[in-house]
Write an enzyme that holds these catalytic residues in place. Structure first.
Site, PDB file in Angstrom:
ATOM      1  N   ASN A   1       0.869  -1.184   0.000  1.00 27.58           N
ATOM      2  CA  ASN A   1       0.000   0.000   0.000  1.00 27.58           C
ATOM      3  C   ASN A   1       0.905   1.233   0.000  1.00 27.58           C
ATOM      4  O   ASN A   1       1.480   1.578   1.024  1.00 27.58           O
ATOM      5  CB  ASN A   1      -0.883  -0.030   1.257  1.00 27.58           C
ATOM      6  CG  ASN A   1      -1.688   1.246   1.436  1.00 27.58           C
ATOM      7  OD1 ASN A   1      -1.814   2.042   0.509  1.00 27.58           O
ATOM      8  ND2 ASN A   1      -2.234   1.435   2.634  1.00 27.58           N
ATOM      9  N   TRP A   2       0.997   1.868  -1.162  1.00 24.06           N
ATOM     10  CA  TRP A   2       1.907   3.028  -1.274  1.00 24.06           C
ATOM     11  C   TRP A   2       1.368   4.256  -0.550  1.00 24.06           C
ATOM     12  O   TRP A   2       2.081   5.228  -0.365  1.00 24.06           O
ATOM     13  CB  TRP A   2       2.109   3.400  -2.752  1.00 24.06           C
ATOM     14  CG  TRP A   2       2.879   2.411  -3.551  1.00 24.06           C
ATOM     15  CD1 TRP A   2       3.180   1.114  -3.219  1.00 24.06           C
ATOM     16  CD2 TRP A   2       3.455   2.624  -4.852  1.00 24.06           C
ATOM     17  NE1 TRP A   2       3.889   0.508  -4.227  1.00 24.06           N
ATOM     18  CE2 TRP A   2       4.078   1.426  -5.241  1.00 24.06           C
ATOM     19  CE3 TRP A   2       3.487   3.709  -5.719  1.00 24.06           C
ATOM     20  CZ2 TRP A   2       4.741   1.274  -6.449  1.00 24.06           C
ATOM     21  CZ3 TRP A   2       4.146   3.567  -6.943  1.00 24.06           C
ATOM     22  CH2 TRP A   2       4.771   2.364  -7.300  1.00 24.06           C
ATOM     23  N   LYS A   3       0.083   4.229  -0.200  1.00 19.10           N
ATOM     24  CA  LYS A   3      -0.590   5.415   0.350  1.00 19.10           C
ATOM     25  C   LYS A   3      -0.378   6.590  -0.630  1.00 19.10           C
ATOM     26  O   LYS A   3      -0.285   6.370  -1.835  1.00 19.10           O
ATOM     27  CB  LYS A   3      -0.071   5.743   1.748  1.00 19.10           C
ATOM     28  CG  LYS A   3      -0.019   4.510   2.641  1.00 19.10           C
ATOM     29  CD  LYS A   3       0.138   4.854   4.075  1.00 19.10           C
ATOM     30  CE  LYS A   3       0.460   3.604   4.858  1.00 19.10           C
ATOM     31  NZ  LYS A   3       0.187   3.730   6.272  1.00 19.10           N
TER      32      LYS A   3
ATOM     33  N   HIS B   1      -9.412   0.842   5.300  1.00 22.13           N
ATOM     34  CA  HIS B   1      -8.119   1.125   5.916  1.00 22.13           C
ATOM     35  C   HIS B   1      -8.328   2.114   7.071  1.00 22.13           C
ATOM     36  O   HIS B   1      -9.173   3.023   6.971  1.00 22.13           O
ATOM     37  CB  HIS B   1      -7.163   1.714   4.873  1.00 22.13           C
ATOM     38  CG  HIS B   1      -5.746   1.778   5.362  1.00 22.13           C
ATOM     39  ND1 HIS B   1      -5.312   2.769   6.216  1.00 22.13           N
ATOM     40  CD2 HIS B   1      -4.680   0.970   5.144  1.00 22.13           C
ATOM     41  CE1 HIS B   1      -4.034   2.560   6.498  1.00 22.13           C
ATOM     42  NE2 HIS B   1      -3.626   1.479   5.854  1.00 22.13           N
TER      43      HIS B   1
ATOM     44  N   GLU C   1      -6.767   4.634   7.993  1.00 24.17           N
ATOM     45  CA  GLU C   1      -6.627   6.054   7.631  1.00 24.17           C
ATOM     46  C   GLU C   1      -7.920   6.568   6.992  1.00 24.17           C
ATOM     47  O   GLU C   1      -8.298   7.724   7.203  1.00 24.17           O
ATOM     48  CB  GLU C   1      -5.420   6.238   6.695  1.00 24.17           C
ATOM     49  CG  GLU C   1      -4.114   6.087   7.478  1.00 24.17           C
ATOM     50  CD  GLU C   1      -2.919   5.633   6.661  1.00 24.17           C
ATOM     51  OE1 GLU C   1      -2.954   5.700   5.418  1.00 24.17           O
ATOM     52  OE2 GLU C   1      -1.929   5.194   7.289  1.00 24.17           O
TER      53      GLU C   1
ATOM     54  N   GLU D   1      -4.948  -4.980  10.942  1.00 29.03           N
ATOM     55  CA  GLU D   1      -3.959  -3.915  11.041  1.00 29.03           C
ATOM     56  C   GLU D   1      -4.193  -3.123  12.328  1.00 29.03           C
ATOM     57  O   GLU D   1      -5.053  -2.212  12.346  1.00 29.03           O
ATOM     58  CB  GLU D   1      -4.099  -2.960   9.851  1.00 29.03           C
ATOM     59  CG  GLU D   1      -3.813  -3.612   8.529  1.00 29.03           C
ATOM     60  CD  GLU D   1      -3.264  -2.608   7.530  1.00 29.03           C
ATOM     61  OE1 GLU D   1      -2.179  -2.858   7.000  1.00 29.03           O
ATOM     62  OE2 GLU D   1      -3.891  -1.556   7.316  1.00 29.03           O
TER      63      GLU D   1
ATOM     64  N   GLY E   1       2.561   2.562  10.586  1.00 22.78           N
ATOM     65  CA  GLY E   1       3.465   3.684  10.361  1.00 22.78           C
ATOM     66  C   GLY E   1       4.166   4.185  11.609  1.00 22.78           C
ATOM     67  O   GLY E   1       4.751   5.261  11.604  1.00 22.78           O
TER      68      GLY E   1
ATOM     69  N   SER F   1       3.718  -1.831  10.328  1.00 25.77           N
ATOM     70  CA  SER F   1       5.173  -1.743  10.463  1.00 25.77           C
ATOM     71  C   SER F   1       5.889  -3.065  10.185  1.00 25.77           C
ATOM     72  O   SER F   1       6.870  -3.399  10.845  1.00 25.77           O
ATOM     73  CB  SER F   1       5.551  -1.197  11.844  1.00 25.77           C
ATOM     74  OG  SER F   1       5.072   0.131  11.996  1.00 25.77           O
TER      75      SER F   1
ATOM     76  N   GLY G   1       2.875  -1.059   4.229  1.00 26.91           N
ATOM     77  CA  GLY G   1       2.855   0.362   3.890  1.00 26.91           C
ATOM     78  C   GLY G   1       4.251   0.854   3.546  1.00 26.91           C
ATOM     79  O   GLY G   1       4.773   0.632   2.448  1.00 26.91           O
ATOM     80  N   GLY G   2       4.887   1.530   4.499  1.00 30.74           N
ATOM     81  CA  GLY G   2       6.179   2.180   4.259  1.00 30.74           C
ATOM     82  C   GLY G   2       7.213   1.294   3.582  1.00 30.74           C
ATOM     83  O   GLY G   2       7.904   1.735   2.645  1.00 30.74           O
TER      84      GLY G   2
HETATM   85  C1  PEP Z   1      -0.660   0.215   6.014  1.00 30.41           C
HETATM   86  O1  PEP Z   1      -0.785   1.399   5.724  1.00 30.41           O
HETATM   87  O2  PEP Z   1      -1.527  -0.588   5.650  1.00 30.41           O
HETATM   88  C2  PEP Z   1       0.505  -0.204   6.791  1.00 30.41           C
HETATM   89  C3  PEP Z   1       0.514  -1.396   7.286  1.00 30.41           C
HETATM   90  O3  PEP Z   1       1.524   0.741   6.930  1.00 30.41           O
HETATM   91  P1  PEP Z   1       2.980   0.480   7.553  1.00 30.41           P
HETATM   92  O4  PEP Z   1       3.476  -0.837   7.009  1.00 30.41           O
HETATM   93  O5  PEP Z   1       3.791   1.638   7.114  1.00 30.41           O
HETATM   94  O6  PEP Z   1       2.789   0.412   9.049  1.00 30.41           O
END
Ligand code: PEP
Length: 249
Positions: free
Chosen positions: A10-12, A94, A96, A166, A172, A211, A232-233
């Site tokens: 997930n590039w966001k 999600h 967010e 999640e 993040g 993370s 994500g990141g």
């Molecule tokens: C996400 O946004 O779905 C996520 C898991 O982010 P991160 O891996 O950066 O915590």
């Protein structure tokens, strides 16, 4: 029950055309085995990524979709449009979207239904906040989020869907659920589905997200009810993402 692991990036709201080229090239060369891999970039990068990934077996997904098929909805993108640009998956619910854009369980259920109706596979995200975990409400919260969708769509809708646990406090932040913490929640989610239909529960892929990095992925993915990750990141760094895919495969 064997379930093919899935790792979805997930590039966001990150990335660029340069990243499209870099990641697609690196993933094509690396060809992670035994794992399905999907990339979910921001909408404008879908056509370029679709082209760069064509014939590679790597899948495309969207980070969101509209809860209606068409109409006067400025700024929205429909499931049908995503399909036209080669998406197989769409992330729904999600944290967010829930927290920053006020999406509630009903809206998440509508998006889930729309995705399925159009032929996309929704990746339904559920997760508790730190306050909810500290109040020992984790299972209650994630099962409520899941059941809002099951009540609206029927348990059979999970046949073509993916679930992602999640924890909001782990997204993040650099904090990750321990493999044991994550496994306990995943097992609870699977048991809640099994109460309705044991076969569907056995086939349902439940991803962990929060993370995940190359150096913590393997013990998470080794848990019996963790079937891959939503990343994500770390999905923005080719080497890191490929290592995570390998850990799942
Ligand atoms: C996400 O946004 O779905 C996520 C898991 O982010 P991160 O891996 O950066 O915590």
């Amino acid at each position: 029950m064997t379930r093919t692991p899935l790792v979805a990036g997930n590039w966001k709201m990150n990335g660029s055309l340069a990243l499209v080229r870099e990641l697609a090239g690196a993933l094509r060369d690396a060809k992670p085995e035994g794992v399905e891999v999907a990339l979910c970039p921001p909408y404008p990068y879908l056509p370029a990524l679709a082209e760069a990934l064509s014939g590679s077996g790597l899948a495309l997904g969207a980070q969101n979709l509209a809860d209606r098929a068409d109409g006067a909805l400025t700024g929205e993108v429909s499931a049908e449009m995503l399909l036209e640009f080669g998406c197989r998956f769409a992330i729904v619910g999600h944290s967010e979207r829930r927290e920053l854009y006020g999406e509630d369980d009903d809206q998440v259920a509508s998006k889930f239904l729309r995705a399925r109706e159009a032929g996309l596979t929704p990746i339904l995200c559920v997760g508790e906040t730190l306050r909810q975990r500290e109040a020992e409400e984790t299972d209650q919260v994630v099962v409520r989020q899941l059941m809002a969708v099951v009540e609206a769509a029927g348990v059979e809708a999970l046949e073509r869907a993916v679930l992602a646990y999640e924890p909001v406090w782990a997204i993040g932040t650099g904090l990750t659920a321990t493999p044991e913490q994550a496994q306990a929640v995943h097992a609870g989610l699977r048991a809640a589905v099994a109460d309705r239909d044991a076969d569907i529960a056995g086939r349902l892929r439940i991803l962990y997200g929060g993370s995940v990095k190359a150096d913590n992925a393997a013990p998470l993915f080794a848990q019996p009810d963790i079937d891959g990750g939503l990343i994500g990141g770390a999905s923005l760094k080719a080497e890191e993402f490929i290592a995570i895919c390998r850990a799942a495969g």
